[in-house]
Design a protein around this motif. Sequence first.
Motif, PDB file in Angstrom:
ATOM      1  N   PRO A 218      47.871  45.655  55.679  1.00 31.56           N
ATOM      2  CA  PRO A 218      46.927  45.485  54.585  1.00 31.56           C
ATOM      3  C   PRO A 218      46.988  46.654  53.629  1.00 31.56           C
ATOM      4  CG  PRO A 218      45.800  46.071  56.611  1.00 31.56           C
ATOM      5  CD  PRO A 218      47.209  45.772  56.972  1.00 31.56           C
ATOM      6  N   ALA A 219      46.551  46.407  52.373  1.00 30.09           N
ATOM      7  CA  ALA A 219      46.553  47.448  51.367  1.00 30.09           C
ATOM      8  C   ALA A 219      45.632  48.573  51.797  1.00 30.09           C
ATOM      9  CB  ALA A 219      46.094  46.867  50.033  1.00 30.09           C
ATOM     10  N   PRO A 220      45.881  49.794  51.309  1.00 30.89           N
ATOM     11  CA  PRO A 220      45.010  50.910  51.674  1.00 30.89           C
ATOM     12  C   PRO A 220      43.573  50.617  51.307  1.00 30.89           C
ATOM     13  CG  PRO A 220      46.976  51.674  50.525  1.00 30.89           C
ATOM     14  CD  PRO A 220      46.985  50.185  50.464  1.00 30.89           C
ATOM     15  N   ALA A 221      42.649  51.168  52.098  1.00 31.80           N
ATOM     16  CA  ALA A 221      41.227  50.898  51.873  1.00 31.80           C
ATOM     17  C   ALA A 221      40.759  51.491  50.576  1.00 31.80           C
ATOM     18  CB  ALA A 221      40.401  51.464  53.028  1.00 31.80           C
ATOM     19  N   VAL A 222      41.313  52.653  50.164  1.00 31.42           N
ATOM     20  CA  VAL A 222      40.875  53.275  48.923  1.00 31.42           C
ATOM     21  C   VAL A 222      41.718  52.723  47.795  1.00 31.42           C
ATOM     22  CG1 VAL A 222      40.585  55.450  47.710  1.00 31.42           C
ATOM     23  CG2 VAL A 222      40.231  55.336  50.176  1.00 31.42           C
ATOM     24  N   ARG A 223      41.150  51.875  46.972  1.00 30.20           N
ATOM     25  CA  ARG A 223      41.885  51.246  45.879  1.00 30.20           C
ATOM     26  C   ARG A 223      40.899  50.748  44.844  1.00 30.20           C
ATOM     27  NH1 ARG A 223      42.030  45.794  45.720  1.00 30.20           N
ATOM     28  NH2 ARG A 223      44.095  45.722  44.871  1.00 30.20           N
ATOM     29  N   GLU A 224      41.357  50.651  43.637  1.00 25.31           N
ATOM     30  CA  GLU A 224      40.517  50.091  42.588  1.00 25.31           C
ATOM     31  C   GLU A 224      40.427  48.594  42.824  1.00 25.31           C
ATOM     32  OE1 GLU A 224      39.728  53.650  40.735  1.00 25.31           O
ATOM     33  OE2 GLU A 224      38.865  51.676  40.462  1.00 25.31           O
ATOM     34  N   PRO A 225      39.244  47.968  42.695  1.00 24.18           N
ATOM     35  CA  PRO A 225      39.114  46.548  42.958  1.00 24.18           C
ATOM     36  C   PRO A 225      39.985  45.742  42.030  1.00 24.18           C
ATOM     37  CG  PRO A 225      37.085  47.474  42.043  1.00 24.18           C
ATOM     38  CD  PRO A 225      38.000  48.604  42.316  1.00 24.18           C
ATOM     39  N   SER A 226      40.720  44.819  42.634  1.00 26.48           N
ATOM     40  CA  SER A 226      41.587  43.846  41.967  1.00 26.48           C
ATOM     41  C   SER A 226      42.740  44.472  41.211  1.00 26.48           C
ATOM     42  CB  SER A 226      40.785  42.935  41.011  1.00 26.48           C
ATOM     43  OG  SER A 226      40.491  43.601  39.804  1.00 26.48           O
ATOM     44  N   ALA A 227      42.967  45.773  41.348  1.00 29.91           N
ATOM     45  CA  ALA A 227      44.094  46.364  40.665  1.00 29.91           C
ATOM     46  C   ALA A 227      45.361  46.042  41.438  1.00 29.91           C
ATOM     47  CB  ALA A 227      43.922  47.882  40.569  1.00 29.91           C
TER      48      ALA A 227
ATOM     49  N   GLU B 241      52.101  35.374  42.017  1.00 32.60           N
ATOM     50  CA  GLU B 241      52.754  36.371  42.855  1.00 32.60           C
ATOM     51  C   GLU B 241      51.729  36.991  43.797  1.00 32.60           C
ATOM     52  OE1 GLU B 241      55.169  40.623  42.561  1.00 32.60           O
ATOM     53  OE2 GLU B 241      54.770  39.461  40.750  1.00 32.60           O
ATOM     54  N   LEU B 242      52.072  37.051  45.058  1.00 30.81           N
ATOM     55  CA  LEU B 242      51.221  37.689  46.051  1.00 30.81           C
ATOM     56  C   LEU B 242      51.446  39.201  45.955  1.00 30.81           C
ATOM     57  CD1 LEU B 242      49.304  37.416  48.496  1.00 30.81           C
ATOM     58  CD2 LEU B 242      51.330  37.162  49.935  1.00 30.81           C
ATOM     59  N   VAL B 243      50.395  39.952  45.594  1.00 32.86           N
ATOM     60  CA  VAL B 243      50.576  41.386  45.355  1.00 32.86           C
ATOM     61  C   VAL B 243      49.908  42.283  46.394  1.00 32.86           C
ATOM     62  CG1 VAL B 243      50.930  41.122  42.879  1.00 32.86           C
ATOM     63  CG2 VAL B 243      48.619  41.410  43.750  1.00 32.86           C
TER      64      VAL B 243
ATOM     65  N   ASP C  10      45.185  39.568  47.081  1.00 36.80           N
ATOM     66  CA  ASP C  10      45.233  39.612  45.621  1.00 36.80           C
ATOM     67  C   ASP C  10      46.488  38.889  45.170  1.00 36.80           C
ATOM     68  OD1 ASP C  10      42.989  41.174  45.680  1.00 36.80           O
ATOM     69  OD2 ASP C  10      44.030  43.057  45.264  1.00 36.80           O
ATOM     70  N   VAL C  11      46.342  38.068  44.145  1.00 35.09           N
ATOM     71  CA  VAL C  11      47.501  37.411  43.550  1.00 35.09           C
ATOM     72  C   VAL C  11      47.488  37.708  42.058  1.00 35.09           C
ATOM     73  CG1 VAL C  11      47.541  35.592  45.282  1.00 35.09           C
ATOM     74  CG2 VAL C  11      46.285  35.218  43.160  1.00 35.09           C
ATOM     75  N   MET C  12      48.655  37.615  41.440  1.00 37.34           N
ATOM     76  CA  MET C  12      48.760  37.945  40.023  1.00 37.34           C
ATOM     77  C   MET C  12      49.371  36.785  39.265  1.00 37.34           C
ATOM     78  SD  MET C  12      50.641  41.141  38.146  1.00 37.34           S
ATOM     79  CE  MET C  12      49.231  42.197  38.451  1.00 37.34           C
ATOM     80  N   THR C  13      48.765  36.504  38.108  1.00 43.00           N
ATOM     81  CA  THR C  13      49.303  35.534  37.178  1.00 43.00           C
ATOM     82  C   THR C  13      49.298  36.151  35.807  1.00 43.00           C
ATOM     83  OG1 THR C  13      48.837  33.474  36.028  1.00 43.00           O
ATOM     84  CG2 THR C  13      46.997  34.526  37.116  1.00 43.00           C
ATOM     85  N   ASP C  14      50.450  36.137  35.139  1.00 49.31           N
ATOM     86  CA  ASP C  14      50.606  36.847  33.880  1.00 49.31           C
ATOM     87  C   ASP C  14      50.279  38.307  34.142  1.00 49.31           C
ATOM     88  OD1 ASP C  14      51.137  37.408  31.298  1.00 49.31           O
ATOM     89  OD2 ASP C  14      49.418  36.397  30.435  1.00 49.31           O
TER      90      ASP C  14
END
Length: 432
Positions: free
Chosen positions: A104-113, A19-21, A39-43
């Motif tokens: 694009p996702a906001p610049a302030v974010r936890e990495p890979s979350a 899933e493209l998140v 970022d993509v998600m699996t499980d």
Amino acid sequence: MGTHVIKMPDIGEGIAQVELVAWHVKPGDTVKEDQLLADVMTDKATVEIPSPVSGKVVSLGGTVGEQMAVGAELIRLEVEGTGNVKDDAPPAAPKKASAPAPAPAPAVREPSAAAPVAAVKDEPRAPPRTQAPPTRAPGDKPIASPAVRRRAWDLGIELQYVHGSGPAGRIMHEDLDVYLASRGQPAPRTGGSAYAQRHEEESVAVIGLRRMIAHKMQESKRRIPHFTYVEEIDVTELEALRAQLNKKFSAERGKLTLLPFVARAVVLAVRDFPQMNARYDDEGGAVTRYGAVHLGIATQTEPGLMVPVLRHAEAHDLWSCAGEISRLAEAARSGKATREQLTGSTITITSLGALGGIVTTPVINHPEVAIIGVNRMVERPMIRGGAMVARQMMNLSSSFDHRVVDGVHAAEFVQAIRALLESPALLFVEPA
């Protein structure tokens, strides 16, 4: 110039689609080699996709929330040289022509979350670029007429962040117009009364980790006939011991919370009740019991609930258990937990800490067969030896899979945990 197409990589473990998140770039952006693209998600694991080359983004191959097959076109770049596709190859048509590529996702974010929804906050907005920033000092009240203040209130504008062009910095109606033009029209407020009717509606896409949680919870409740057993535990002696251990050893070994003691009690109790430390294969009709206790620790993170796994909990003392729980929780909250750290648990502990309430009905972490829920600790009057005394009391609310665990065995298992926690010296005694 040439065209370079980046395809969805094979993440391994037989995964056919992800899933493209989140996107971190948009068409027209210039990217460098190794720059994060998406970022993509699996499980429950989030994987970051970097760029193998430098170039300019021509098109995106999917939208946030979309399921993408391994090998599908993820992004198309314009690069120096020949690229990896023919120049006359037409760009891939977007899968959803009516849905524009997301910002694009906001610049302030936890990495890979995985961040499925951007929370709407009522935070002060920075002044627009087309306006000079207000020159008033912090704490100074903006100067404006009652009519301007009323209009600003109705429009949801914070006057503190609006430049005033009138005498002495007074904010005029035209200043509000400039602010609106540069920031976009905000949603008008429904009125000044605390009892005014509200009619806002918001549609929130269930994607990323939240979608995964929804699927897991639905599967668990659909497949497993849950039953919950609640027992009250006197943890007065346990809390006294914990305080003594922290006073003596916290500086060199770290501070102990309640959770390592509960984990140790579960480890000892499952030796007499191995059917609790198990996983049930619905389709194969078999229960696998484990000697190793791979303890799931339900952890609340910003994107949603995750369950990092304390492997071989039976091999940890209280302090190493506390250290591992803290490390795994931090990895989950920062989005750095690996797939291996989030899978393979054999029994799970869940706790809401001070919000734990009196009773909960925790959902089993499928395909496990038991979950231990820790409720809030409170001081209550209790009768002991005919006298009323203050005691530290706490409930355990534990759920079990009734297909493979009988009610009497679940009760005996929880009573074994209770005995260990109420007489904490037993936690340090190895059975013969």
